[in-house]
Design an enzyme around this catalytic site. Structure first.
Site, PDB file in Angstrom:
ATOM      1  CE  LYS A 109      35.994  40.420  34.525  1.00  0.00           C
ATOM      2  NZ  LYS A 109      35.051  39.671  35.482  1.00  0.00           N
ATOM      3  CE  LYS A 217      29.109  41.693  39.156  1.00  0.00           C
ATOM      4  NZ  LYS A 217      30.022  40.873  39.966  1.00  0.00           N
TER       5      LYS A 217
END
EC number: 4.2.1.113
Length: 336
Positions: A109, A217
């Site tokens: 991240k 997703k």
């Protein structure tokens, strides 16, 4: 495609839990989720707290698909997965990644609010030092402007990035950035995530030629079957990722990855290790860097132990009601 269960039935079968995190992730320290037990098994409804009904309804559709209708037939039983590293300091990299039993691919991240590029570089550099042979991908969650992204990718490309996930917010800037990366011969692929799952048209990014691959997703796209349709129409390689799910939600993502005709990249479905607690004693965790398909059922004792207080449950029931209303309206419109 399937009949929508009634709100009363969903409410009766709903369990709402709050699970502590090992490390803050997307600003979250406790992950809340609503679990549904249906005729086909368990489904998860866990949109992030700031999402409105127009968006959360897709997450509910995915939970209903899993719990009431089940999944398409898989074409594989084992899914390679990446480790996920939150925006921690370099001194914590080894400790966080020690939660994974095998590390062949790492998603790092970056562009965390309140941090700067130097911190991102330090984090990625430490990952590369510790894992010289691993695939490294970064995820900015649309946190950079175009100018910030160009500087960041020029600074980070030397670490051998596999791809950069959603470095900028708009499809237009994604397209510009992809052209810049190619012109500078940085060797970094551009992946679209939010530009697929949060756009009104999930195929717009593919039509614009703004990405080399897409991240999908199951929950935000409305379920496994809907996500498979989007991948087929996009014509781009796909990486299946999770939305910081419980083991129930991770099983939904695994069903999607297992049903894709091609799976060229490791998937982001190993985030269960970021949770201190889960909703099942047989947690859906990677073994040897891969998830192996199996059924997941929530444990009644853990559901009770992790249950939210009555006020939070009422909040989630209101959210369930609003999302169900959106799905009901769509079904009524489609039936006209």
């Amino acid at each position: 495609m399937f009949e929508l269960p009634g709100l009363a039935e969903l409410t009766e079968r709903a369990h709402v839990v709050s699970l502590p995190m090992r490390v803050k992730f997307r600003g979250v320290e406790h992950r809340e989720a609503l679990l549904l037990e249906g005729p086909a098994g368990w489904g998860e409804f866990s949109p992030f707290l700031e999402y409105a009904p127009a968006e959360t309804s897709s997450w509910l559709a995915a939970a209903i698909e899993a719990a009431w209708w089940g999944y398409p037939e898989p074409v594989r039983e084992e899914i390679p997965v990446n480790a996920t590293l939150p925006a921690v300091g370099p001194e914590r990299v080894a400790q966080v990644l020690s939660n994974y039993d095998a590390v062949h691919t790492i998603k790092v991240k970056v562009a965390e609010q309140g941090q700067d590029l130097a911190q991102d570089v330090a984090r990625v550099a430490e990952v590369r030092r510790l894992f010289p042979d691993a695939h490294i991908r970064i995820d900015a969650n649309a946190g950079w402007t175009f100018d910030e992204a160009t500087l960041a990718l020029e600074a980070l490309a030397g670490f051998g990035l596999q791809y950069a996930e959603q470095p900028v917010a708009s499809i237009e800037d994604l397209s510009r950035l992809r052209k810049h990366v190619q012109a500078q011969e940085l060797g970094v692929l551009i992946a679209a995530d939010e530009s697929v799952r949060k756009e009104e048209d999930p195929l717009a990014v593919a039509r614009a030629g703004a990405a080399d691959l897409i991240v999908i997703k199951a929950q935000p796209l409305g379920g496994v079957r809907r996500a498979l349709e989007i991948v087929a129409q996009a014509g781009l390689p796909a990486v299946v990722s999770s939305a910081l799910d419980t083991s129930v939600g991770l099983r939904q993502g695994a069903a999607l990855a297992a049903a894709l005709p091609e799976l060229p990249y490791a998937c982001g479905l190993a985030t269960g290790s970021l949770l201190v607690e889960d909703v099942t004693t047989a947690r859906f965790l990677a073994v040897g860097g891969a998830l192996r398909l199996r059924n997941i059922a929530a444990d009644p004792d853990l559901l009770r132990a992790q249950a939210v207080d009555p006020e939070r449950r009422r909040w989630w029931m209101s959210r369930l009601r609003a999302s169900h209303q959106v799905l009901s309206d769509k079904a009524a419109t489609a039936g006209r």
